[in-house]
Scaffold this motif. Structure first.
Motif, PDB file in Angstrom:
ATOM      1  N   UNK A 211       0.839  -1.199   0.000  1.00 39.31           N
ATOM      2  CA  UNK A 211       0.000   0.000   0.000  1.00 39.31           C
ATOM      3  C   UNK A 211       0.874   1.249   0.000  1.00 39.31           C
ATOM      4  N   UNK A 212       0.404   2.283  -0.665  1.00 37.03           N
ATOM      5  CA  UNK A 212       1.126   3.556  -0.686  1.00 37.03           C
ATOM      6  C   UNK A 212       0.828   4.293   0.611  1.00 37.03           C
ATOM      7  N   UNK A 213       1.858   4.524   1.419  1.00 35.38           N
ATOM      8  CA  UNK A 213       1.683   5.153   2.731  1.00 35.38           C
ATOM      9  C   UNK A 213       2.258   6.559   2.791  1.00 35.38           C
ATOM     10  N   UNK A 214       3.028   6.940   1.773  1.00 36.18           N
ATOM     11  CA  UNK A 214       3.648   8.261   1.772  1.00 36.18           C
ATOM     12  C   UNK A 214       4.155   8.543   0.357  1.00 36.18           C
ATOM     13  N   UNK A 215       4.699   9.726   0.187  1.00 41.77           N
ATOM     14  CA  UNK A 215       5.281  10.095  -1.109  1.00 41.77           C
ATOM     15  C   UNK A 215       6.487  10.993  -0.863  1.00 41.77           C
ATOM     16  N   UNK A 216       7.455  10.892  -1.741  1.00 38.54           N
ATOM     17  CA  UNK A 216       8.644  11.739  -1.686  1.00 38.54           C
ATOM     18  C   UNK A 216       8.705  12.546  -2.977  1.00 38.54           C
ATOM     19  N   UNK A 217       9.214  13.769  -2.877  1.00 32.54           N
ATOM     20  CA  UNK A 217       9.324  14.575  -4.098  1.00 32.54           C
ATOM     21  C   UNK A 217      10.591  15.405  -4.079  1.00 32.54           C
ATOM     22  N   UNK A 218      10.992  15.785  -5.259  1.00 33.48           N
ATOM     23  CA  UNK A 218      12.121  16.681  -5.469  1.00 33.48           C
ATOM     24  C   UNK A 218      11.573  17.932  -6.134  1.00 33.48           C
TER      25      UNK A 218
END
Length: 249
Positions: A211-218
């Motif tokens: 499951x997708x629990x978070x996201x990271x971005x640049x």
């Protein structure tokens, strides 16, 4: 909770909720105006809040959020465990790119920034750890919305979508196609949708169950690099954080 406690607690929370990045400090009258409560009520409730540490009062009589709330908030297990596992990889990404790196989780129809690291060449952003933002505009938000339960997606698509810039996607049909592209490609691109000079590329972080629990971005300055050139390094960081979460379970 007794019958008499409920309204008091609700009003106390109303006072705390009046603070924001635009209103870090307020006088008693300003607090009353922004909460809609009588000055006498705010004054009566502010005393115990200051005594407990939820609020601080300076020599001018202005109130601000106290450190006790920060201490309590830092114990939120969902953000704490995620941040601890992700921090080394976020730091590496910020060091390599010298840009802004963000980590966020979804809370209802909004996202909450769990961590941010600004590299030496980072685009200035009005973002704070613990700050909230609508899901539809940012790179991390688009990732979290794309992998949110279908009913929540429909709720967002059916509601008015806040416009931050001329490039913010507010057409639900376009947004629906964008979310489908995010699920297919494995990353999201937000080009000047949140601020007119920024471009962000986000990728999902999975737990042991997938499951997708978070996201990271640049986040970089618009026009400085092709967003698709950033996608591999962001996805690599997201996968590394996902593996760390799985190993920690």
């Amino acid at each position: 909770m007794s019958v008499g406690t409920g309204p008091v607690l609700a009003r106390a929370l109303q006072i705390l909720d009046a603070f924001s990045t635009e209103r870090l400090e307020m006088s008693l009258s300003e607090l009353a105006r922004h909460t809609g409560l009588p000055v006498s009520t705010v004054h009566r409730l502010a005393g115990p809040l200051v005594e407990w540490g939820a609020l601080e009062r300076d020599e001018r009589g202005h109130y601000r959020i106290g450190l006790r709330l920060w201490e309590i908030g830092s114990l939120a297990t969902r953000g704490l465990a995620l941040r601890e596992q992700a921090l080394p990889f976020l730091a590496d990404l910020a060091q390599v790119t010298r840009e802004m790196v963000q980590l966020a989780v979804r809370e209802g129809t909004e996202l909450v920034f769990v961590e941010r690291i600004a590299g030496t060449e980072a685009v200035p952003m009005v973002i704070r750890v613990g700050g909230r933002c609508p899901l539809a505009a940012s790179g991390v938000g688009l990732v979290l919305l794309a992998h949110a339960p279908a009913p929540l997606q429909e709720e967002v698509l059916a509601s008015p979508i806040e416009r931050f810039t001329d490039f913010t996607i507010t057409d639900p049909r376009v947004l629906r196609r964008t979310l489908a592209d995010v699920r297919t490609s494995g990353f999201a691109i937000s080009d000047r949708q949140l601020t007119p000079d920024s471009l962000s590329v986000g990728a999902p972080i999975h737990n042991a169950r997938g499951a997708v629990v978070a996201a990271v971005s640049l986040v970089v300055r618009h026009g400085s690099v092709s967003p698709r050139a950033l996608a591999p390094i962001v996805r690599t960081s997201a996968r590394a954080i996902s593996r760390a979460l799985v190993s920690a379970d």
